[in-house]
Motif scaffolding. Structure first.
Motif, PDB file in Angstrom:
ATOM      1  N   GLY A  13     -10.996 -32.858   8.949  1.00 29.63           N
ATOM      2  CA  GLY A  13     -10.930 -31.538   9.561  1.00 29.63           C
ATOM      3  C   GLY A  13     -10.550 -30.444   8.574  1.00 29.63           C
ATOM      4  N   PHE A  14     -10.361 -29.248   9.111  1.00 24.78           N
ATOM      5  CA  PHE A  14      -9.983 -28.065   8.333  1.00 24.78           C
ATOM      6  C   PHE A  14      -8.463 -27.893   8.391  1.00 24.78           C
ATOM      7  CE2 PHE A  14     -14.340 -27.342   9.607  1.00 24.78           C
ATOM      8  CZ  PHE A  14     -14.920 -26.689   8.529  1.00 24.78           C
ATOM      9  N   THR A  15      -7.841 -27.769   7.224  1.00 23.76           N
ATOM     10  CA  THR A  15      -6.383 -27.608   7.165  1.00 23.76           C
ATOM     11  C   THR A  15      -6.026 -26.290   6.488  1.00 23.76           C
ATOM     12  OG1 THR A  15      -6.046 -30.002   7.044  1.00 23.76           O
ATOM     13  CG2 THR A  15      -4.224 -28.593   6.343  1.00 23.76           C
ATOM     14  N   PHE A  16      -5.247 -25.472   7.175  1.00 19.41           N
ATOM     15  CA  PHE A  16      -4.742 -24.214   6.617  1.00 19.41           C
ATOM     16  C   PHE A  16      -3.358 -24.480   6.026  1.00 19.41           C
ATOM     17  CE2 PHE A  16      -8.200 -22.649   8.907  1.00 19.41           C
ATOM     18  CZ  PHE A  16      -8.358 -21.284   8.749  1.00 19.41           C
ATOM     19  N   GLU A  17      -3.200 -24.208   4.739  1.00 23.24           N
ATOM     20  CA  GLU A  17      -1.915 -24.396   4.059  1.00 23.24           C
ATOM     21  C   GLU A  17      -1.358 -23.039   3.624  1.00 23.24           C
ATOM     22  OE1 GLU A  17      -2.343 -27.112   0.804  1.00 23.24           O
ATOM     23  OE2 GLU A  17      -2.377 -28.891   2.095  1.00 23.24           O
ATOM     24  N   ASN A  18      -0.402 -22.543   4.417  1.00 18.59           N
ATOM     25  CA  ASN A  18       0.275 -21.267   4.113  1.00 18.59           C
ATOM     26  C   ASN A  18      -0.730 -20.153   3.789  1.00 18.59           C
ATOM     27  OD1 ASN A  18       2.733 -19.827   3.913  1.00 18.59           O
ATOM     28  ND2 ASN A  18       2.601 -19.863   1.680  1.00 18.59           N
ATOM     29  N   VAL A  19      -1.761 -20.047   4.621  1.00 20.40           N
ATOM     30  CA  VAL A  19      -2.845 -19.089   4.372  1.00 20.40           C
ATOM     31  C   VAL A  19      -2.435 -17.677   4.804  1.00 20.40           C
ATOM     32  CG1 VAL A  19      -5.180 -18.404   5.098  1.00 20.40           C
ATOM     33  CG2 VAL A  19      -4.693 -20.793   4.508  1.00 20.40           C
ATOM     34  N   GLY A  20      -2.721 -16.727   3.924  1.00 22.04           N
ATOM     35  CA  GLY A  20      -2.513 -15.320   4.237  1.00 22.04           C
ATOM     36  C   GLY A  20      -3.692 -14.508   3.739  1.00 22.04           C
TER      37      GLY A  20
ATOM     38  N   LEU B  97     -12.103 -16.327   7.731  1.00 15.17           N
ATOM     39  CA  LEU B  97     -11.555 -17.152   6.652  1.00 15.17           C
ATOM     40  C   LEU B  97     -12.122 -18.577   6.746  1.00 15.17           C
ATOM     41  CD1 LEU B  97      -7.835 -15.963   6.795  1.00 15.17           C
ATOM     42  CD2 LEU B  97      -9.325 -15.723   4.806  1.00 15.17           C
ATOM     43  N   LEU B  98     -12.221 -19.061   7.961  1.00 13.01           N
ATOM     44  CA  LEU B  98     -12.727 -20.419   8.189  1.00 13.01           C
ATOM     45  C   LEU B  98     -14.185 -20.546   7.743  1.00 13.01           C
ATOM     46  CD1 LEU B  98     -11.878 -23.150   9.397  1.00 13.01           C
ATOM     47  CD2 LEU B  98     -12.623 -22.320  11.620  1.00 13.01           C
ATOM     48  N   SER B  99     -14.953 -19.478   7.899  1.00 16.01           N
ATOM     49  CA  SER B  99     -16.383 -19.496   7.518  1.00 16.01           C
ATOM     50  C   SER B  99     -16.613 -18.944   6.112  1.00 16.01           C
ATOM     51  CB  SER B  99     -17.193 -18.688   8.537  1.00 16.01           C
ATOM     52  OG  SER B  99     -16.676 -17.379   8.661  1.00 16.01           O
ATOM     53  N   ARG B 100     -15.545 -18.684   5.381  1.00 10.33           N
ATOM     54  CA  ARG B 100     -15.582 -18.157   4.003  1.00 10.33           C
ATOM     55  C   ARG B 100     -16.301 -16.813   3.889  1.00 10.33           C
ATOM     56  NH1 ARG B 100     -16.658 -20.617  -1.662  1.00 10.33           N
ATOM     57  NH2 ARG B 100     -15.302 -18.914  -2.291  1.00 10.33           N
ATOM     58  N   LEU B 101     -16.228 -16.017   4.953  1.00 14.15           N
ATOM     59  CA  LEU B 101     -16.626 -14.619   4.812  1.00 14.15           C
ATOM     60  C   LEU B 101     -15.537 -13.890   4.033  1.00 14.15           C
ATOM     61  CD1 LEU B 101     -18.088 -13.900   8.357  1.00 14.15           C
ATOM     62  CD2 LEU B 101     -19.349 -14.043   6.205  1.00 14.15           C
ATOM     63  N   TYR B 102     -14.318 -14.387   4.157  1.00 12.51           N
ATOM     64  CA  TYR B 102     -13.195 -13.952   3.326  1.00 12.51           C
ATOM     65  C   TYR B 102     -12.616 -15.184   2.646  1.00 12.51           C
ATOM     66  CZ  TYR B 102     -12.991  -9.786   6.420  1.00 12.51           C
ATOM     67  OH  TYR B 102     -13.272  -8.657   7.143  1.00 12.51           O
ATOM     68  N   ASP B 103     -11.990 -14.974   1.497  1.00 11.44           N
ATOM     69  CA  ASP B 103     -11.169 -16.010   0.871  1.00 11.44           C
ATOM     70  C   ASP B 103      -9.711 -15.618   1.040  1.00 11.44           C
ATOM     71  OD1 ASP B 103     -12.938 -17.920   0.025  1.00 11.44           O
ATOM     72  OD2 ASP B 103     -13.227 -17.080  -1.978  1.00 11.44           O
TER      73      ASP B 103
ATOM     74  N   THR C 108      -5.955 -14.533   0.554  1.00 11.68           N
ATOM     75  CA  THR C 108      -5.221 -13.798  -0.482  1.00 11.68           C
ATOM     76  C   THR C 108      -4.145 -14.711  -1.062  1.00 11.68           C
ATOM     77  OG1 THR C 108      -5.608 -11.758   0.756  1.00 11.68           O
ATOM     78  CG2 THR C 108      -3.920 -11.684  -0.971  1.00 11.68           C
ATOM     79  N   GLU C 109      -3.586 -15.544  -0.185  1.00  7.83           N
ATOM     80  CA  GLU C 109      -2.620 -16.558  -0.634  1.00  7.83           C
ATOM     81  C   GLU C 109      -2.846 -17.835   0.161  1.00  7.83           C
ATOM     82  OE1 GLU C 109       1.207 -14.797   0.134  1.00  7.83           O
ATOM     83  OE2 GLU C 109       1.178 -15.380   2.250  1.00  7.83           O
ATOM     84  N   GLY C 110      -2.374 -18.950  -0.385  1.00  3.81           N
ATOM     85  CA  GLY C 110      -2.576 -20.240   0.268  1.00  3.81           C
ATOM     86  C   GLY C 110      -3.995 -20.740   0.081  1.00  3.81           C
ATOM     87  N   ARG C 111      -4.346 -21.789   0.819  1.00  6.00           N
ATOM     88  CA  ARG C 111      -5.689 -22.351   0.694  1.00  6.00           C
ATOM     89  C   ARG C 111      -6.103 -23.035   1.990  1.00  6.00           C
ATOM     90  NH1 ARG C 111      -5.314 -27.902  -2.890  1.00  6.00           N
ATOM     91  NH2 ARG C 111      -3.575 -28.870  -1.775  1.00  6.00           N
ATOM     92  N   ILE C 112      -7.424 -23.187   2.141  1.00  6.94           N
ATOM     93  CA  ILE C 112      -7.994 -23.885   3.294  1.00  6.94           C
ATOM     94  C   ILE C 112      -8.681 -25.140   2.773  1.00  6.94           C
ATOM     95  CG2 ILE C 112      -9.587 -23.729   5.246  1.00  6.94           C
ATOM     96  CD1 ILE C 112      -9.314 -20.672   5.049  1.00  6.94           C
ATOM     97  N   LEU C 113      -8.350 -26.287   3.338  1.00  5.39           N
ATOM     98  CA  LEU C 113      -8.921 -27.560   2.907  1.00  5.39           C
ATOM     99  C   LEU C 113      -9.901 -28.075   3.950  1.00  5.39           C
ATOM    100  CD1 LEU C 113      -5.626 -29.338   1.735  1.00  5.39           C
ATOM    101  CD2 LEU C 113      -7.162 -27.892   0.386  1.00  5.39           C
ATOM    102  N   LEU C 114     -10.962 -28.695   3.484  1.00  2.19           N
ATOM    103  CA  LEU C 114     -11.892 -29.410   4.353  1.00  2.19           C
ATOM    104  C   LEU C 114     -11.935 -30.851   3.877  1.00  2.19           C
ATOM    105  CD1 LEU C 114     -14.086 -29.783   6.468  1.00  2.19           C
ATOM    106  CD2 LEU C 114     -15.740 -28.804   4.862  1.00  2.19           C
ATOM    107  N   ASP C 115     -11.450 -31.739   4.727  1.00  6.52           N
ATOM    108  CA  ASP C 115     -11.313 -33.156   4.357  1.00  6.52           C
ATOM    109  C   ASP C 115     -10.504 -33.312   3.068  1.00  6.52           C
ATOM    110  OD1 ASP C 115     -12.713 -33.847   6.579  1.00  6.52           O
ATOM    111  OD2 ASP C 115     -14.513 -34.557   5.567  1.00  6.52           O
ATOM    112  N   GLY C 116      -9.442 -32.532   2.958  1.00  8.80           N
ATOM    113  CA  GLY C 116      -8.515 -32.636   1.833  1.00  8.80           C
ATOM    114  C   GLY C 116      -8.959 -31.938   0.565  1.00  8.80           C
ATOM    115  N   ILE C 117     -10.121 -31.277   0.581  1.00 12.58           N
ATOM    116  CA  ILE C 117     -10.647 -30.581  -0.614  1.00 12.58           C
ATOM    117  C   ILE C 117     -10.746 -29.086  -0.306  1.00 12.58           C
ATOM    118  CG2 ILE C 117     -12.619 -30.359  -2.184  1.00 12.58           C
ATOM    119  CD1 ILE C 117     -13.271 -33.302  -1.519  1.00 12.58           C
ATOM    120  N   ASP C 118     -10.353 -28.268  -1.300  1.00 14.33           N
ATOM    121  CA  ASP C 118     -10.387 -26.816  -1.115  1.00 14.33           C
ATOM    122  C   ASP C 118     -11.781 -26.374  -0.673  1.00 14.33           C
ATOM    123  OD1 ASP C 118     -10.404 -23.939  -1.534  1.00 14.33           O
ATOM    124  OD2 ASP C 118      -8.582 -24.210  -2.720  1.00 14.33           O
ATOM    125  N   LEU C 119     -11.820 -25.507   0.340  1.00 12.94           N
ATOM    126  CA  LEU C 119     -13.079 -25.013   0.883  1.00 12.94           C
ATOM    127  C   LEU C 119     -13.946 -24.355  -0.199  1.00 12.94           C
ATOM    128  CD1 LEU C 119     -14.195 -25.068   3.795  1.00 12.94           C
ATOM    129  CD2 LEU C 119     -13.387 -22.716   4.075  1.00 12.94           C
TER     130      LEU C 119
END
Length: 618
Positions: A371-378, A418-424, A426-437
């Motif tokens: 799945g998609f994991t948000f890690e301290n995303v801002g 952010l989930l669809s990468r229309l934006y990246d 500013t801080e943190g990261r979004i993972l898909l199956d443990g890998i950065d989007l």
């Protein structure tokens, strides 16, 4: 009053900033090679033909003057010996001059035709380039006013640069013509060239100065001119007509449009009057210089230094040289002006997106495992001090239906962007199956997302095309389009339309049919079903639907997304409670997450919002 001061200050600052020196003009000519590379790409055959025809055309004026000289000298000679006139040579020369005149006219028409055709092709070529480059840029760049100014100036260049093409080619042709005429003039009296320069240069300097000021004024007015275009749209558009009437806004919009237009008129009027006054003065100097040279030539003819034919040849050469030189110098100002505007055009193409596909990108996982994991995303918008989202920590699991809840401005739509990468982030990261989007192929990522925003576009196209935009590569796949319409319940609507799936929607074009808000929403929802997406995102998907239609849509949606992940944004809790989990946002931050029952038991923000809405139905 405050707006007027702001306008004047803005224009003044831009004028100071964008004032141009002669050195800058010369430097701007360095943009022309790239410009002609683009012209060559547009049509190599037309470019070469244009150049060759102009070279041939540039030799004709000297040839005609010389033939005219021969005719006059022959006439004078015969007039002195009238007893035995032989007119054969004269008639041959007249026929030759006639052929040259016809050839000159024919070449001019062919050159004008090629200029027009090449200009149209170039305008098409550059317009496509602008659209193609704009498609690669980031969404947040389109939300920046400075970017929009650059985009607007680049759009203007697609038409204006066709004029520049003709100007540069004409400049080259006139320079070659001048070379022929000057060679003939120097043979008889080289001092006339110096007198010619003294007569023309003041006019050139004046035109150059006022073109500089015109460029600075036009560039400084770009933001206000965009406002003018917007007001023109507000005052006469099918999209705004309803509110313009109900709120009686036409007077307000017209007054604002008139105020801005008057400011532009006053600024342009002042500059135009100054330009006209000084232009008249410099034209008088040029005329005086021409007649000074004419006197010199007449005196030479009277003293017998030159023949009558040579007199007409020199006078004609000098007159044409003066006209050509004035044209070349004044056109130099226009060409350098156009070359400077090219800077605006090329600046747009220098803007590069920040969101790109990684050099060694990964294919989208099929199926999604973790799945998609948000890690301290801002996320923070450009030029904004406020965080749209901050401290987001959660996971959207495979096959899970996640609802986003929160008041307007809570950051729900930003989160799905952010989930669809229309934006990246500013801080943190979004993972898909443990890998950065960011490590996944961008096109593949978006191909596996089906997303419909609440502000979807109502395309003034056919019913079929309005659905096909969800996966435009399949625009000719009628079975898929019909299937998508069936899944969104839009198929029943299509059957009621006069032309069925070929029916043009909207009133902008002939025979178009306008739909209700709810009908448009079903068409837009069909776009989400055009892909075999692993994640479906619906942002307020049923806002325009009645309660029964909403229930039917979500029952169908629940069936069709079985085994797939989905994100729903809705203010209706009857919709929200269908989700596996509900994420509650407040001021861009996650305050609660859990199922409907779990959040009600917590008696927190979700329970408060739910109870407030429930009270409205009691």
């Amino acid at each position: 009053m405050a707006t007027e001061k702001l306008f004047n200050k803005s224009s003044l600052q831009n004028s100071k900033k964008d004032g141009l020196t002669f050195k800058e003009r010369i430097a701007a000519l360095g943009n022309l090679p790239e410009f002609f590379r683009m012209v060559w790409q547009t049509s190599p055959a037309m470019t070469i033909s244009n150049l060759l025809l102009r070279i041939v055309r540039s030799a004709i004026p000297l040839a005609m003057l010389f033939v005219g000289k021969l005719i006059i000298d022959q006439v004078v000679h015969i007039s002195k010996t009238p007893q035995h006139p032989n007119l054969t040579l004269i008639w041959k020369l007249v026929v030759l001059e006639f052929v040259l005149a016809v050839s000159s006219d024919l070449l001019n028409r062919v050159i004008t035709l090629i200029d027009s055709l090449l200009g149209d092709l170039f305008s098409k070529h550059t317009s496509i380039q602008i659209m193609a480059h704009a498609a690669t840029l980031d969404l947040d760049q389109f939300e920046d006013a400075v970017f929009y100014d650059k985009l607007e100036r680049a759009r203007q260049q697609t038409i204006g640069r066709t004029i520049l093409l003709s100007q540069v080619m004409s400049q080259l042709q006139d320079l070659i013509t001048m070379g022929f005429l000057a060679a003939g003039l120097i043979v008889f009296n080289p001092w006339l060239i110096l007198l010619l320069l003294l007569a023309v240069i003041p006019s050139f300097m004046g035109e150059s100065y006022f073109n500089d000021r015109s460029y600075a004024l036009t560039r400084g007015q770009t933001p206000e001119r965009r406002e003018l275009d917007y007001l023109r749209f507000l005052g006469a558009s099918d999209e705004t007509a309803k509110e313009m009437k109900i709120f009686d806004l036409s007077g307000f919009v017209i007054d604002r449009f008139a105020t801005l237009s008057d400011r532009f008129y006053i600024a342009n009027k002042k500059l135009s009057i100054q330009r006209s006054t000084w232009g008249t003065f410099f034209a008088l100097l040029g005329t005086a210089g021409y007649y000074g040279a004419y006197i010199v030539i007449i005196l030479d003819a009277v003293s017998g230094k030159v023949t009558i034919g040579e007199l007409t040849f020199l006078a004609g050469s000098f007159r044409q040289l003066r006209t050509l030189l004035e044209g070349i110098l004044n056109r130099f100002t226009a060409v350098s002006q156009g070359a400077i505007y090219l800077r605006d055009f090329f600046e747009f193409f220098e803007i590069s997106p920040r969101i790109k596909t990684a050099a060694k990108s990964l294919p989208f996982p099929k199926p999604i495992q973790q799945g998609f994991t948000f890690e301290n995303v801002g996320f923070q918008y450009l030029h904004s001090d406020r965080w749209a989202n901050r401290h987001l920590n959660f996971t959207l699991y495979p096959g899970e239906k996640l609802a986003l809840v929160g008041e307007n401005g809570a950051g729900k739509t930003t989160l799905v962007k952010l989930l669809s990468r229309l934006y990246d982030p500013t801080e943190g990261r979004i993972l898909l199956d443990g890998i950065d989007l960011k490590e996944y192929d961008l096109a593949d990522l978006r191909m596996n997302l089906g997303i419909i925003f609440q502000d979807y576009i109502r395309y003034q196209m056919s019913f079929s095309q309005n659905i096909a935009v969800g996966n435009i590569k399949e625009k000719d796949n009628n079975p898929l389009i019909h299937s998508a319409a069936h899944q969104s319940l839009a198929d029943m609507l299509a059957e009621k339309l006069p032309a069925k799936y070929d029916q043009v929607l909207g009133k902008r074009f002939a025979k178009g049919v306008e739909l209700s808000g709810g009908e448009w929403q079903k068409v837009a929802l069909a776009r989400a079903y055009m892909k075999d997406a692993q994640l479906l995102i619906l942002d307020e998907p049923t806002a325009a639907l009645d309660a029964r239609a909403e229930y039917e849509v979500f029952q169908r949606f629940s069936e069709l997304t079985r085994g797939k992940s989905a994100v729903l944004i809705s203010h209706r809790f009857s919709t929200v409670r269908m989700a596996n989990r509900i994420l509650v946002l407040e001021k861009g931050e996650l305050v609660e997450i859990g199922s409907h029952q779990e959040l009600l038991k917590k008696k927190g923000r979700y329970a408060e919002l739910f109870n407030l809405q429930a009270m409205g139905y009691r």
